[in-house]
Design a protein around this motif. Structure first.
Motif, PDB file in Angstrom:
ATOM      1  N   ALA A 177       8.587 -32.363 -96.567  1.00 28.05           N
ATOM      2  CA  ALA A 177       7.960 -32.935 -97.927  1.00 28.05           C
ATOM      3  C   ALA A 177       6.978 -31.947 -98.758  1.00 28.05           C
ATOM      4  CB  ALA A 177       7.160 -34.248 -97.612  1.00 28.05           C
ATOM      5  N   ASP A 179       3.784 -30.763-100.740  1.00 30.41           N
ATOM      6  CA  ASP A 179       2.442 -31.277-101.030  1.00 30.41           C
ATOM      7  C   ASP A 179       1.329 -30.443-101.144  1.00 30.41           C
ATOM      8  OD1 ASP A 179       1.036 -34.324-101.062  1.00 30.41           O
ATOM      9  OD2 ASP A 179      -0.024 -32.865-100.006  1.00 30.41           O
ATOM     10  N   ILE A 205       3.755 -37.597-103.484  1.00 33.16           N
ATOM     11  CA  ILE A 205       4.706 -38.127-102.322  1.00 33.16           C
ATOM     12  C   ILE A 205       4.461 -39.498-101.914  1.00 33.16           C
ATOM     13  CG2 ILE A 205       5.067 -37.808 -99.925  1.00 33.16           C
ATOM     14  CD1 ILE A 205       6.756 -35.695-101.108  1.00 33.16           C
ATOM     15  N   ARG A 210       6.002 -39.788 -96.704  1.00 33.32           N
ATOM     16  CA  ARG A 210       5.086 -38.908 -96.009  1.00 33.32           C
ATOM     17  C   ARG A 210       5.310 -39.278 -94.495  1.00 33.32           C
ATOM     18  NH1 ARG A 210       0.363 -36.371 -98.017  1.00 33.32           N
ATOM     19  NH2 ARG A 210       0.689 -37.214 -99.981  1.00 33.32           N
ATOM     20  N   LEU A 216       4.832 -31.132 -93.860  1.00 31.45           N
ATOM     21  CA  LEU A 216       4.315 -31.168 -95.093  1.00 31.45           C
ATOM     22  C   LEU A 216       3.988 -29.642 -95.351  1.00 31.45           C
ATOM     23  CD1 LEU A 216       1.068 -33.879 -95.597  1.00 31.45           C
ATOM     24  CD2 LEU A 216       3.452 -33.852 -96.574  1.00 31.45           C
TER      25      LEU A 216
END
Ligand SMILES: C[S@@+](CC[C@H](N)C(=O)[O-])C[C@H]1O[C@@H](n2cnc3c(N)ncnc32)[C@H](O)[C@@H]1O
Length: 250
Positions: A177, A179, A205, A210, A216
């Protein structure tokens, strides 16, 4: 001419509008089932194709119907500067779901978590097609085959698997993800079977995504800059992953 109008109206029901020469060209190249193309000057469109993309001339010649200018404007409302549009069939969802779920995927799947901007989603489809990504999955209520997304995607929806799913039904594979709070992407190698997930333009997100993420990941950014645009973030992550093999130039 009347026949072409009837044919167009029939194909328009549930069909995907390909607006302009480049969209039609890409769709044909990537195997779209194009039902009909329209122009008010078939010879001019074929000349354009001969100059820019001779590989699509035979298909265009077969599919293109010429109608009077006024009819073209009635059917299309907004005529693209290249003077051509086509209608294609939306691909079967099942084939896309199978490609997305394949655990031996040769390239990442881009996940857009509840995107809001249709132009951004189209730009991401174009990026995914260019990099040879397996697909683009959206979550949330936006249809990734919305006509404005298809317009921004330049007909490249046919070059990658574009579908809407939920966070709970995402394909298998390690989820990265993106971020600004994450680990620097430069320290990581992104695997071919990765899911690369990006947050919505406004909220980033979602907590649900998450929670599901294995990593991340952040893109390098100077302090005091809050974030990058969604589509440019996808471009940087795909570039970091790698992309297609270099083409040998003579
Ligand atoms: C416009 S940004 C979202 C900004 C949002 N206000 C927020 O709070 O995150 C859209 C998405 O692009 C990605 N993105 C933007 N800048 C990034 C960065 N520096 N590092 C990693 N991802 C980034 C993230 O996935 C982000 O959710």
């Amino acid at each position: 001419m009347a026949e072409a109008v009837v044919e167009w109206r029939g194909a328009a029901d549930g069909g995907v509008l390909l607006d302009g020469f480049h969209a039609v060209k890409h769709a044909l190249r990537f195997g779209a089932d194009v039902r009909i193309a329209l122009s008010d000057d078939k010879a001019a469109v074929l000349r354009l194709a001969q100059g820019l993309a001779p590989d699509v001339v035979p298909d265009l010649d077969r599919l293109l119907r010429e109608v009077p200018t006024q009819v073209l404007h009635e059917l299309l409302l907004r005529v693209h500067p290249t003077g051509v549009a086509a209608l294609a069939v939306r691909p079967a969802r099942e084939a896309h779901l199978a490609a997305l779920a394949d655990s031996a995927r040769p390239a990442p799947v881009v996940v857009l978590d509840n995107p809001r901007n249709l132009g951004n989603v189209g730009a991401v489809v174009r990026l995914a097609a260019g990099f040879g990504a397996t697909g683009v999955v959206t979550t949330g209520d936006l249809d990734p085959w919305h006509p404005n997304v298809v317009r921004a995607g330049a007909g490249l929806h046919y070059a990658t698997a574009v579908e809407r799913l939920t966070v709970g039904t995402l394909p298998p594979g390690p989820l990265y993800a993106l971020d600004p709070e994450g680990e620097d992407i430069r320290a990581l190698t992104l695997p071919d079977n990765a899911l690369l997930a990006f947050g919505s333009e406004r909220h980033g997100i979602s907590p649900e995504l998450r929670e599901r993420a294995d990593h991340l990941v952040s893109l390098p950014m100077r302090p005091q800059v809050s974030s990058y645009n969604l589509a440019t973030s996808v471009a940087m992550a795909l570039f970091h992953w790698g992309g297609p093999a270099p083409v040998e130039r003579p």
